[in-house]
Each structure stands twice: as C-alpha cells, then as structure tokens.
Design a protein around this motif. Structure first.
Motif, short mmCIF file in Angstrom:
data_model
loop_
_atom_site.label_atom_id
_atom_site.label_comp_id
_atom_site.label_asym_id
_atom_site.label_seq_id
_atom_site.Cartn_x
_atom_site.Cartn_y
_atom_site.Cartn_z
N ILE A 45 3.10 -1.09 4.29
CA ILE A 45 2.48 0.20 3.98
C ILE A 45 3.57 1.28 3.96
O ILE A 45 4.32 1.44 4.94
CB ILE A 45 1.43 0.56 5.06
N ILE B 26 0.86 5.49 0.24
CA ILE B 26 -0.01 6.61 0.63
C ILE B 26 0.69 7.94 0.37
O ILE B 26 1.85 8.13 0.75
CB ILE B 26 -0.37 6.54 2.13
N ALA C 49 -4.47 6.94 -1.50
CA ALA C 49 -3.91 5.64 -1.15
C ALA C 49 -4.04 4.73 -2.37
O ALA C 49 -4.97 4.89 -3.17
CB ALA C 49 -4.65 5.03 0.03
N VAL D 95 0.87 -1.18 0.00
CA VAL D 95 0.00 0.00 0.00
C VAL D 95 0.90 1.23 0.00
O VAL D 95 1.85 1.31 0.78
CB VAL D 95 -0.92 0.02 1.25
N ILE E 146 -7.18 3.86 3.31
CA ILE E 146 -6.47 2.61 3.03
C ILE E 146 -7.48 1.46 2.86
O ILE E 146 -7.37 0.66 1.92
CB ILE E 146 -5.48 2.26 4.17
#
Ligand SMILES: [Zn+2]
Length: 319
Positions: free
Chosen positions: A70, A9, A18, A7, A53
């Motif tokens: 992340i 961001i 995101a 992920v 997210i």
C-alpha cells in the motif's frame, strides 16, 4: 509471470481516493472515493482510510496475495521513514501514524510520501514525464506545489521541502500568503487567489454569473464554477483567471531560468478547468524566460489528471 498490483492512496484535505493499480502499466483496476471530513481523532482517520481501501479492494476482486503493498501520498509534511503524517492540511491533526497501523491491519508493506511527490512519480512513469529525466511538475489548485526531477530522481532538498515554487516571492509587501509571508506566487496564481479576487469584486457590487457559488466566509470558488463562468464568457472571472495565469507565467519564468528543465508539466484543478489559464501562463513564461533556457523546453499538461496521485503512490511499493 502474473501481473503485480498495489493499492495507491491519495490522502488529501478534502477527499481520500484509493485505487488498485497494476504496477507495470499504471492501469487502474478499481477506485473508490470518500470525503475526508473533519476527523475527531487519529482513530477516525484510520477508519475512513481502511473503509476507502476496502471498497477499492472489493471492487477489484483480486486475491489479496496478488497485492504487493500500500502506497500513500498525503497532503502535508511527512516523515517518510516512520510513515507519519506530520501536519495534516485542513484536518487540524498532527503526527498521524499511517504506515504501521495499515501494515498491521492488512499484513502488507506500506509506504508514505507527500502528495505532490507521488503525483510527480505517477507522471514520471506513466504520464507526461515519460521519456524525460529533467522536468518539473507543477500542480495548481488550492495552492501551488511542485515536484522537481533531476537526472531521473525527485529532488528533495536538505530538509525535504524542495519544489515550493508557490512560495517564491513575486511582489515585495504583496498579498498575505497562507505560509505567513507576503507576496508569494501562490497568493496571486492559485485557484484560491483567483477566487478571492472574484469574491472581493462581487462584494464591491460587481456582477458575476457564479456569484451564488462563492463561499463568502472563505472566498472559495470551485474549479467547476470557474470553468462554467469562463464558458459563459463572464467578464469578471475571465479577467481574474487571465491575471492569475500571467502571474503563473512569471513564476514559471523563474523556474525556467533557475533550473533549465527540458519539460514543465502543469496539472491540478485549475489547469483542468481552464485551457486559457494554461495557454496564457505558457506564453508568458516563454516570453519572459531566457532565450537559451527556453530553447529545448516544452510546457505541457499533466497526463494522468485526478489519478496521478493514486498511480504514483502505488509506485512507492513497486520493487
Ligand atoms: Zn507563501
């Protein structure tokens, strides 16, 4: 071997983006976006972040086991080791812990970087920086930030602020800058600077096609309005953009003479809004830079657009 995902961001002062990114290709599987809004406290920030997210994860429809971690690129100064956003741009909050609460919540490793640094990382791996080990990425929007890559690595500097080209002084005793100094490049060549010129001319009675789009309290004109005015041939906006671009060329000439990069990558809202700005800044830089320093230089547009931050942030957790 199955593909790995992470992920990414992009945590900015006005919006949170995101995305779920395939790490080897930089391909985006899913994205989501929310307004940052003025948060009440740190808990508010965390809720907004996790809901963005969650939307991206749901859209990607992947088993969480396939997500490696992340990565976050945040606007403002960051403590990379502790995963804390030290000063959040436009949010009025300081010392926001980001990685530890996200690790607890999702059970995944999380890493934090600065927004310009991760966008540079994105361009380096999958955008206009590919194939070059010595380049500078300059993002021009509300402000002017840059990421400097030397021998394939991002240059951080002694206290982590390398690349603040927006605060090089081009005019002694010039316009006041947000950093507290006067005459910085950012006060002449950023979108905010151009918007302020347009707003002050409108206040003096000059006509402008997008006058109703100006927020008089802040002198703000969005990239979209600038691009509309340019397309319609508005003389005031055209003049302000031309002036800003020429100043940017001065700043680029300094970068060229000082660092002798092989590539300069220009990105951000203003570059996407105006090809004229890009061309004029480029021509001015090539004309003013030292001849030998410009011999091997290419000045190009960024390749990943709005998604450079997400794609680059995901790379923070790539093994
Ligand atoms: Zn400044």
């Amino acid at each position: 071997m199955p593909d790995k995902f992470a992920v990414g961001i992009d945590f900015g002062g006005t919006k949170i983006l995101a995305g779920v990114v395939e790490l080897n290709s930089g391909r985006l599987i899913a994205t989501s976006k929310k307004k940052t809004r003025q948060p009440n406290d740190v808990g508010d920030v965390f809720k907004r972040l996790t809901s963005t997210i969650d939307d991206a994860l749901q859209d990607a429809n992947l088993d969480i086991k396939r997500i490696s971690g992340i990565g976050i690129g945040a606007a403002g100064m960051v403590n990379r080791d502790k995963g804390i956003l030290l000063n959040a741009v436009n949010m009025g909050l300081n010392e926001i812990p980001l990685t530890a609460p996200l690790e607890d919540y999702y059970g995944l490793p999380a890493r934090l970087g600065n927004d310009v640094e991760v966008a540079t990382l994105g361009e380096m791996k999958f955008g206009a920086g590919r194939g070059s080990a010595n380049f500078v990425c300059i993002f021009i929007g509300t402000g002017i930030g840059s990421g400097v890559v030397v021998d394939g690595k991002i240059l951080r500097g002694a206290s982590g602020t390398a690349g603040e080209v927006g605060h090089t002084v081009i005019y002694p005793y010039g316009r006041p800058c947000g950093c507290g100094a006067s005459g910085c490049l950012e006060a002449y060549a950023s979108r905010t600077a151009i918007a302020k010129v347009v707003a002050s001319e409108v206040a003096r009675g000059h006509e402008c096609l997008v006058a109703d789009k100006i927020d008089p309290s802040k002198g703000i004109l969005r990239s979209k309005s600038i691009s509309q005015a340019l397309e319609a041939g508005d003389p005031l906006v055209t003049r302000a953009v031309l002036e800003g671009a020429r100043f940017m060329g001065l700043g680029l000439a300094t970068v060229i003479n000082f660092l002798n990069p092989e590539r300069i990558i220009l990105g951000g809202g203003l570059i996407e809004a105006s090809d004229m700005y890009f061309q004029v800044a480029k021509d001015e830089a090539m004309m003013r830079g030292l001849k030998i320093a410009t011999r091997k230089l290419e000045i190009v547009k960024a390749g990943l657009g709005d998604y450079a931050g997400i794609v680059g942030a995901a790379q923070l957790v790539a093994k």
